[in-house]
Design a protein around this motif. Structure first.
Motif, PDB file in Angstrom:
ATOM      1  N   GLY A 194       0.778  -1.223   0.000  1.00 20.70           N
ATOM      2  CA  GLY A 194       0.000   0.000   0.000  1.00 20.70           C
ATOM      3  C   GLY A 194       0.814   1.280   0.000  1.00 20.70           C
ATOM      4  N   PRO A 195       0.150   2.403  -0.255  1.00 25.70           N
ATOM      5  CA  PRO A 195       0.825   3.697  -0.372  1.00 25.70           C
ATOM      6  C   PRO A 195       1.616   4.107   0.864  1.00 25.70           C
ATOM      7  N   GLU A 196       1.075   3.839   2.044  1.00 24.71           N
ATOM      8  CA  GLU A 196       1.765   4.251   3.272  1.00 24.71           C
ATOM      9  C   GLU A 196       3.122   3.557   3.394  1.00 24.71           C
ATOM     10  N   ALA A 197       3.166   2.283   3.028  1.00 26.09           N
ATOM     11  CA  ALA A 197       4.427   1.539   3.096  1.00 26.09           C
ATOM     12  C   ALA A 197       5.424   2.071   2.074  1.00 26.09           C
ATOM     13  N   VAL A 198       4.936   2.428   0.898  1.00 27.68           N
ATOM     14  CA  VAL A 198       5.800   3.007  -0.138  1.00 27.68           C
ATOM     15  C   VAL A 198       6.377   4.331   0.358  1.00 27.68           C
ATOM     16  N   ALA A 199       5.527   5.186   0.927  1.00 23.43           N
ATOM     17  CA  ALA A 199       5.974   6.488   1.436  1.00 23.43           C
ATOM     18  C   ALA A 199       7.023   6.314   2.528  1.00 23.43           C
ATOM     19  N   ALA A 200       6.813   5.348   3.401  1.00 29.67           N
ATOM     20  CA  ALA A 200       7.749   5.109   4.495  1.00 29.67           C
ATOM     21  C   ALA A 200       9.108   4.642   3.960  1.00 29.67           C
ATOM     22  N   GLU A 201       9.090   3.813   2.917  1.00 29.65           N
ATOM     23  CA  GLU A 201      10.349   3.328   2.349  1.00 29.65           C
ATOM     24  C   GLU A 201      11.096   4.460   1.652  1.00 29.65           C
ATOM     25  N   LEU A 202      10.368   5.326   0.976  1.00 24.35           N
ATOM     26  CA  LEU A 202      11.000   6.484   0.346  1.00 24.35           C
ATOM     27  C   LEU A 202      11.622   7.394   1.404  1.00 24.35           C
TER      28      LEU A 202
END
Length: 207
Positions: A194-202
């Motif tokens: 999901g988007p939240e996990a992508v944002a956290a990795e970035l």
């Protein structure tokens, strides 16, 4: 894990394959390096390399065109019925969340979509498709040989699949690569989470 992911992981040099597999399977890694002492999961992996492709306007882009920018790279195709739209949506929504919290850092990131179906994905079609996910996503296509060169550089698996009433499908890897400003691989973004996990990795790596 998807067959495509296993195919590209098999092409890594063995020392770095373990790091990539660990990331994909959410296995903790104990290491030293960037991001508070943790080394990038794909550090040293043989991913990325020269290519020449074109955008919706027919403007050529090479891998070196993005030098100095962080890059998010996803290979897919616009006629994909479900996987690509879901992955790219999660990728770009995650990027938007990251952009809201880290505006300056996000300015240095270029999200890129590269088709693996150049027979159908003309510059115009790719441009229309990527526009649906936001103005920051750059869509690229080219000849079959040019696309193969790009896919090979990223060890991406793709193959023409079964025919359906709506046209043939493509079997392919489903991976969003995060590359640093020097074009070196850093991590695979968790679009499946999901988007939240992508944002956290970035946020973990991009500065």
């Amino acid at each position: 894990m998807k067959r495509g992911a296993m195919t590209y992981l098999a092409k890594f040099r063995r020392p770095f394959a373990l790091a990539a597999i660990a990331l994909a399977c959410s296995i903790p890694l104990a290491s030293c390096g960037k991001s508070g002492g943790e080394a990038p999961p794909l550090e040293g992996a043989e991913i990325g390399g020269p290519f020449t492709l074109v955008d919706k306007a027919g403007k050529p882009h090479t891998w070196d065109s993005f030098k100095g920018q962080w890059r998010i790279v996803y290979f897919g195709y616009t006629f994909c019925p479900d996987a690509c739209p879901m992955d790219v949506q999660a990728m770009m929504r995650g990027f938007s969340l990251f952009e809201k919290e880290h505006t300056k850092a996000a300015e240095k990131v270029q999200p890129i979509f590269i088709t693996i179906d150049p027979a159908r994905d003309t510059p115009e079609i790719v441009g229309q498709w990527t526009a649906a996910f936001g103005p920051r996503l750059l869509g690229l296509t080219g000849s079959a040989a040019q696309v193969k060169q790009a896919a090979d550089a990223f060890a991406v698996y793709y193959k023409k699949g079964e025919a359906t009433p709506g046209g043939y499908l493509m079997d392919h890897s489903r991976i969003a690569f995060l590359m640093d400003p020097d074009g070196e691989p850093i991590a695979m973004l968790p679009v499946d989470k999901g988007p939240e996990a992508v944002a956290a990795e970035l946020a973990k790596w991009v500065s």
